[in-house]
Motif scaffolding. Structure first.
Motif, mmCIF file in Angstrom:
data_model
loop_
_atom_site.group_PDB
_atom_site.id
_atom_site.type_symbol
_atom_site.label_atom_id
_atom_site.label_comp_id
_atom_site.label_asym_id
_atom_site.label_seq_id
_atom_site.Cartn_x
_atom_site.Cartn_y
_atom_site.Cartn_z
ATOM 1 N N GLY A 33 -17.255 33.124 -45.266
ATOM 2 C CA GLY A 33 -15.798 33.224 -45.262
ATOM 3 C C GLY A 33 -15.309 33.918 -44.006
ATOM 4 N N SER A 34 -14.359 33.291 -43.296
ATOM 5 C CA SER A 34 -13.904 33.856 -42.012
ATOM 6 C C SER A 34 -12.445 34.280 -42.042
ATOM 7 C CB SER A 34 -14.107 32.837 -40.894
ATOM 8 O OG SER A 34 -13.183 31.763 -41.022
ATOM 9 N N ARG A 71 -14.011 37.707 -40.983
ATOM 10 C CA ARG A 71 -13.919 37.637 -39.524
ATOM 11 C C ARG A 71 -14.070 39.012 -38.897
ATOM 12 N NH1 ARG A 71 -9.908 37.927 -35.761
ATOM 13 N NH2 ARG A 71 -8.288 38.204 -37.333
ATOM 14 N N GLU A 125 -17.951 29.268 -42.338
ATOM 15 C CA GLU A 125 -16.579 28.981 -42.765
ATOM 16 C C GLU A 125 -16.488 27.560 -43.312
ATOM 17 O OE1 GLU A 125 -12.958 28.449 -43.894
ATOM 18 O OE2 GLU A 125 -13.662 30.454 -43.330
ATOM 19 N N LYS A 126 -15.867 27.433 -44.472
ATOM 20 C CA LYS A 126 -15.737 26.132 -45.131
ATOM 21 C C LYS A 126 -14.696 25.242 -44.455
ATOM 22 C CE LYS A 126 -14.565 24.191 -49.683
ATOM 23 N NZ LYS A 126 -14.190 24.536 -51.083
ATOM 24 N N ILE A 164 -11.273 28.775 -39.391
ATOM 25 C CA ILE A 164 -11.458 30.192 -39.152
ATOM 26 C C ILE A 164 -10.127 30.931 -39.295
ATOM 27 C CG2 ILE A 164 -11.058 30.135 -36.644
ATOM 28 C CD1 ILE A 164 -13.535 32.042 -36.420
ATOM 29 N N GLY A 173 -8.923 32.041 -42.147
ATOM 30 C CA GLY A 173 -8.582 32.038 -43.562
ATOM 31 C C GLY A 173 -7.130 31.772 -43.900
ATOM 32 N N ARG A 198 -7.068 29.625 -33.685
ATOM 33 C CA ARG A 198 -8.407 29.396 -34.232
ATOM 34 C C ARG A 198 -9.454 29.443 -33.121
ATOM 35 N NH1 ARG A 198 -6.219 24.227 -37.275
ATOM 36 N NH2 ARG A 198 -5.171 25.203 -39.064
ATOM 37 N N GLN A 245 -12.477 32.189 -32.844
ATOM 38 C CA GLN A 245 -13.885 31.812 -32.749
ATOM 39 C C GLN A 245 -14.516 32.388 -31.479
ATOM 40 O OE1 GLN A 245 -14.967 27.904 -33.893
ATOM 41 N NE2 GLN A 245 -16.836 27.841 -32.663
ATOM 42 N N VAL A 291 -21.152 31.054 -35.231
ATOM 43 C CA VAL A 291 -20.119 30.572 -36.152
ATOM 44 C C VAL A 291 -20.427 29.122 -36.498
ATOM 45 C CG1 VAL A 291 -17.657 30.184 -36.516
ATOM 46 C CG2 VAL A 291 -18.415 32.094 -35.090
ATOM 47 N N TYR A 296 -19.674 25.771 -39.480
ATOM 48 C CA TYR A 296 -18.703 25.264 -40.445
ATOM 49 C C TYR A 296 -19.404 24.406 -41.494
ATOM 50 C CZ TYR A 296 -15.164 26.999 -37.298
ATOM 51 O OH TYR A 296 -14.398 27.833 -36.523
ATOM 52 N N THR A 352 -14.954 35.183 -49.469
ATOM 53 C CA THR A 352 -14.457 33.818 -49.691
ATOM 54 C C THR A 352 -12.986 33.750 -50.074
ATOM 55 O OG1 THR A 352 -15.511 34.022 -51.872
ATOM 56 C CG2 THR A 352 -16.677 32.752 -50.212
#
Length: 433
Positions: free
Chosen positions: A7-8, A13, A30-31, A34, A36, A91, A95, A105, A107, A133
């Protein structure tokens, strides 16, 4: 040591960044995007839109005063387009910031399996794991709930709704009401109990009468049915307009079920060091519940990171400052460790002053309001509600002094910058020194 962060958002982060600065080996997973909810769906989107509504508010004021004559043509489509462009830039910067300290990092959707983290076809072992998350909008169990919008949908709208029904009575509900009422929507806010219950009665009254006067707030009322273009209340009243849920958030804790201890409200249980009940496994941010605020998530993520790197650290939640991002900011803080009785408490209320951003509001008597409770026996601030363009910095500063347990007399050495911290001058010096 290998550190995996899932989770970012602000917690993950900042936790990753802290670990990287401490020279640790970090993989941040990260899903989606970045940064969130805050950047992509939450407070940054609200702040961006509120910047627009503040401009509209000022433009209307100057037109009413007669020294500016202008007619505005607002393109909601162009606003959301430019917000999205800005998000993409941020973003990349976020990153780059994490990668600048050596962090990896990646994804993809993470899963925890047999003491390792799996992302697609890759498996990652850890010495320490941080679960950050976040959370998602809570949708109440009400008929037709699938028709309701949430903060996730703000940037997907093609235009400003003609009529909007906001369900909920907290900070998000108020901020959304302010945005769309200023943009021209006819807005109802339907509240199951009390609107803005964390504010004092007079502060709430000021908000309703001076900041969001065109918003219709309906308290002590449930929504029993939701439709695409209306809601049905427990008073058998049909309110025309698009439904919007601002009914709180629910944790994204599914990844941890059966792995760490989960609280009854589905949040991950942690101690003051952000440790779960499993050795070397930590959690931080909205997935742990509590104050669902970006600064708190950052604090928790950094606390977890330091403990993961073997630098003992504890988190404290006393005197957490909060704000409502409106056309005039409303900020508040309370010392949860002090519960004053009537014999111990003194309350002082003052109107706003002509600090930054307030000069042109003087003519309409709309410069703000500040109310402070303090412990008159021990000379300590207990609670602050403040409405002013500078309240976010004022209350953040004063909350720090409250956390450090300063006496009121100690505030006398504060030297303000005119006009940007004039409110502090009025609160600190003129009130009691």
């Amino acid at each position: 040591m290998k550190n995996i962060v899932i989770g970012s958002g602000p917690a993950g982060r900042l936790g990753s960044l802290e670990l990287g600065k401490l020279g640790e080996d970090v993989t941040l997973i990260e899903k989606n995007h970045i940064a969130g909810t805050c950047l992509n769906e939450g407070c940054m989107v609200v702040c961006a839109l509120t910047d627009i509504t503040k401009f509209i508010d000022e433009n209307n004021r100057f037109n009413n005063y007669g020294f500016i004559k202008s007619q505005m043509d607002i393109s909601y489509e162009k606003i959301t387009e430019k917000i999205t462009e800005t998000q993409e830039m941020l973003r990349k910067l976020n990153q780059m910031e994490n990668e600048s300290v050596g962090n990896n990092v990646i994804y993809g959707e993470a899963e925890i399996e047999d003491g390792s983290v799996v992302v697609g076809n890759e498996t990652f072992e850890w010495d320490n794991l941080l679960i950050a998350t976040g959370a998602r909008p809570f949708i109440p169990d009400v008929k037709g709930a699938e028709f309701g919008l949430t903060n996730k949908d703000i940037l997907k709208l093609d235009e400003v709704p003609e009529k909007l029904n906001i369900i909920g009575g907290g900070i998000i509900a108020c901020e959304i009401a302010n945005i769309y009422a200023t943009l021209g929507s006819e807005v109802n806010v339907v509240v199951r109990s009390t609107f803005l219950k964390d504010l004092s009665a007079e502060t709430k009254r000021y908000v309703l009468e001076k900041i969001i006067p065109h918003v219709n707030v309906i308290e002590n009322t449930d929504v029993v049915g939701v439709f695409k273009d209306k809601v049905l209340t427990s008073n058998d009243e049909e309110l025309d307009g698009v439904p919007f849920f601002a009914t709180g958030r629910t944790p994204n804790s599914e990844i941890a079920e059966g792995f760490v201890e989960i609280n009854p409200d589905r949040t991950i249980k942690v101690n003051e060091m952000m440790q779960t009940n499993v050795d070397n496994v930590y959690a931080a941010g909205d997935v742990t519940g509590g104050y669902q605020l970006t600064p708190v998530a950052r604090m928790e993520g950094i606390t977890a990171a330091r403990n993961m790197a073997k630098y003992a650290n504890k988190v404290s939640y006393n005197c957490i400052p909060q704000t409502l991002s409106l056309n005039t900011e409303v900020s508040f803080v309370k010392n949860e460790k002090i519960d004053l009785g009537d014999d111990e408490k003194a309350t002082i209320a003052i109107p706003g002053i002509a600090g930054p951003g307030a000069f042109w509001k003087i003519l309409e008597g709309n410069t703000g309001y500040t109310e402070i409770d303090f412990d008159k026996n021990n000379n300590k601030i207990n609670r602050i509600n403040s409405i002013s363009p500078s309240s976010t910095s004022d209350v953040a500063y004063l909350s720090y002094l409250m956390r450090m347990d300063y006496d009121l007399d100690d505030y006398g050495e504060f030297l303000e910058i005119h006009p940007s911290t004039d409110t502090n001058y009025k609160i600190i010096k003129n009130l009691w020194l």
